[in-house]
Motif scaffolding. Structure first.
Motif, PDB file in Angstrom:
ATOM      1  N   ILE A 104       8.285  -0.599  10.371  1.00 45.91           N
ATOM      2  CA  ILE A 104       9.385  -0.937   9.457  1.00 45.91           C
ATOM      3  C   ILE A 104       8.861  -1.215   8.057  1.00 45.91           C
ATOM      4  O   ILE A 104       9.393  -0.695   7.062  1.00 45.91           O
ATOM      5  N   PHE A 105       7.816  -2.016   7.941  1.00 45.06           N
ATOM      6  CA  PHE A 105       7.268  -2.372   6.630  1.00 45.06           C
ATOM      7  C   PHE A 105       6.718  -1.140   5.910  1.00 45.06           C
ATOM      8  O   PHE A 105       6.946  -0.957   4.708  1.00 45.06           O
ATOM      9  N   LEU A 145      11.246   3.089  -0.550  1.00 40.84           N
ATOM     10  CA  LEU A 145      11.911   2.262  -1.555  1.00 40.84           C
ATOM     11  C   LEU A 145      11.695   2.754  -2.989  1.00 40.84           C
ATOM     12  O   LEU A 145      12.657   2.773  -3.778  1.00 40.84           O
ATOM     13  N   PRO A 146      10.483   3.165  -3.382  1.00 41.94           N
ATOM     14  CA  PRO A 146      10.324   3.674  -4.757  1.00 41.94           C
ATOM     15  C   PRO A 146      11.212   4.867  -5.056  1.00 41.94           C
ATOM     16  O   PRO A 146      11.763   4.972  -6.164  1.00 41.94           O
ATOM     17  N   GLY A 192       5.764  12.705   4.611  1.00 43.94           N
ATOM     18  CA  GLY A 192       5.153  11.494   4.073  1.00 43.94           C
ATOM     19  C   GLY A 192       5.733  10.230   4.687  1.00 43.94           C
ATOM     20  O   GLY A 192       5.006   9.274   4.993  1.00 43.94           O
ATOM     21  N   VAL A 193       7.042  10.222   4.888  1.00 43.85           N
ATOM     22  CA  VAL A 193       7.705   9.073   5.506  1.00 43.85           C
ATOM     23  C   VAL A 193       7.304   8.956   6.975  1.00 43.85           C
ATOM     24  O   VAL A 193       7.035   7.861   7.482  1.00 43.85           O
ATOM     25  N   SER A 201       0.833  -1.200   0.000  1.00 37.38           N
ATOM     26  CA  SER A 201       0.000   0.000   0.000  1.00 37.38           C
ATOM     27  C   SER A 201       0.867   1.249   0.000  1.00 37.38           C
ATOM     28  O   SER A 201       0.661   2.183  -0.786  1.00 37.38           O
ATOM     29  N   PHE A 202       1.873   1.266   0.871  1.00 37.47           N
ATOM     30  CA  PHE A 202       2.759   2.429   0.931  1.00 37.47           C
ATOM     31  C   PHE A 202       3.757   2.439  -0.215  1.00 37.47           C
ATOM     32  O   PHE A 202       4.234   3.508  -0.614  1.00 37.47           O
ATOM     33  N   PHE A 203       4.079   1.269  -0.755  1.00 40.36           N
ATOM     34  CA  PHE A 203       4.943   1.230  -1.935  1.00 40.36           C
ATOM     35  C   PHE A 203       4.240   1.914  -3.109  1.00 40.36           C
ATOM     36  O   PHE A 203       4.862   2.686  -3.850  1.00 40.36           O
ATOM     37  N   ARG A 204       2.947   1.653  -3.290  1.00 40.01           N
ATOM     38  CA  ARG A 204       2.184   2.314  -4.355  1.00 40.01           C
ATOM     39  C   ARG A 204       2.114   3.814  -4.123  1.00 40.01           C
ATOM     40  O   ARG A 204       2.224   4.607  -5.072  1.00 40.01           O
TER      41      ARG A 204
END
Length: 223
Positions: free
Chosen positions: A86-87, A94-95, A68-69, A18-21
């Motif tokens: 952490i996840f 990561l993006p 945002g982080v 979800s956060f990767f997107r």
């Protein structure tokens, strides 16, 4: 027990993606992530409600680092503890890391390209619009009385007119809030004690920490 661990891991993976997107499809920096995070967390996933999201943004804004982080870390911790933090944090950063590495290799080829510059100009305008939507939505929730308007206007003047660092606006807001509580002008969260008490352990320990399906499985294991 193994099934429960597997379900918890699946929930963490869903949180990560979800956060990767969010990190992958949000252009414009940390502030531009706010409307995307709010829609994903509050509207789509229903992990937090509007008031909790507002608290998340306020706390993240008051801390050092990219907002945002910080929001991702806060939400992950609230949902699944340290592993969730952490996840979620890895998912949101990561993006950017991957994109920066890729851009370094192609920067010379696109630098000064009028088509790229034109596209980025449009993106900046769209990002500004999305941030304004978030400001409007936050304002309706956060500014409910004269005290709220006073602090908001004072912070705006400090930053926009006098060019002070935003940290001083946050310090001023904290001091003003504490003074208002001590003098009895506002009562803070105590006004909502009955409401939060009704749903305190229910929502936070089930819906927000692993989901209701986890608690049902835990109940089955205990019996």
């Amino acid at each position: 027990m193994e099934e429960k661990k597997e379900n918890n891991f699946k929930a963490l993976v869903k949180l990560f993606f979800s956060f990767f997107r969010i990190g992958l499809f949000t252009i414009g920096g940390g502030m531009a992530m706010l409307p995307v995070i709010q829609r994903e967390v509050v509207v789509n996933k229903k992990w937090l409600d509007e008031d909790e999201m507002l608290e998340c943004i306020a706390l993240s804004q008051a801390l050092p680092g990219v907002i945002g982080v910080s929001c991702g870390t806060y939400i992950g911790k609230k949902l699944y503890g340290l592993r969730g933090a952490i996840f979620a944090t890895l998912g949101v950063v990561l993006p950017s890391i991957l994109c920066i590495i890729a851009v370094v290799y192609i920067l010379d080829a696109v630098e000064g390209n009028p088509y790229v510059d034109g596209a980025l100009t449009g993106v900046k305008a769209a990002v500004t619009g999305s941030i304004l939507v978030t400001v409007w939505q936050m304002g309706k929730k956060a500014i409910k009385d004269k005290f709220g308007w006073f602090v908001a206007i004072a912070a705006f003047v400090m930053i926009a007119v006098f060019k002070w660092n935003a940290v001083w606006a946050v310090v001023f807001a904290i001091a003003a809030g504490l003074t208002a509580v001590f003098t009895g002008k506002i009562t803070g969260k105590k006004e909502k004690s009955g409401e939060t008490g009704e749903r305190g352990t229910g929502d936070r320990d089930t819906g927000y920490r692993g989901g209701s399906h986890d608690t049902e499985e835990q109940g089955g294991d205990n019996t």
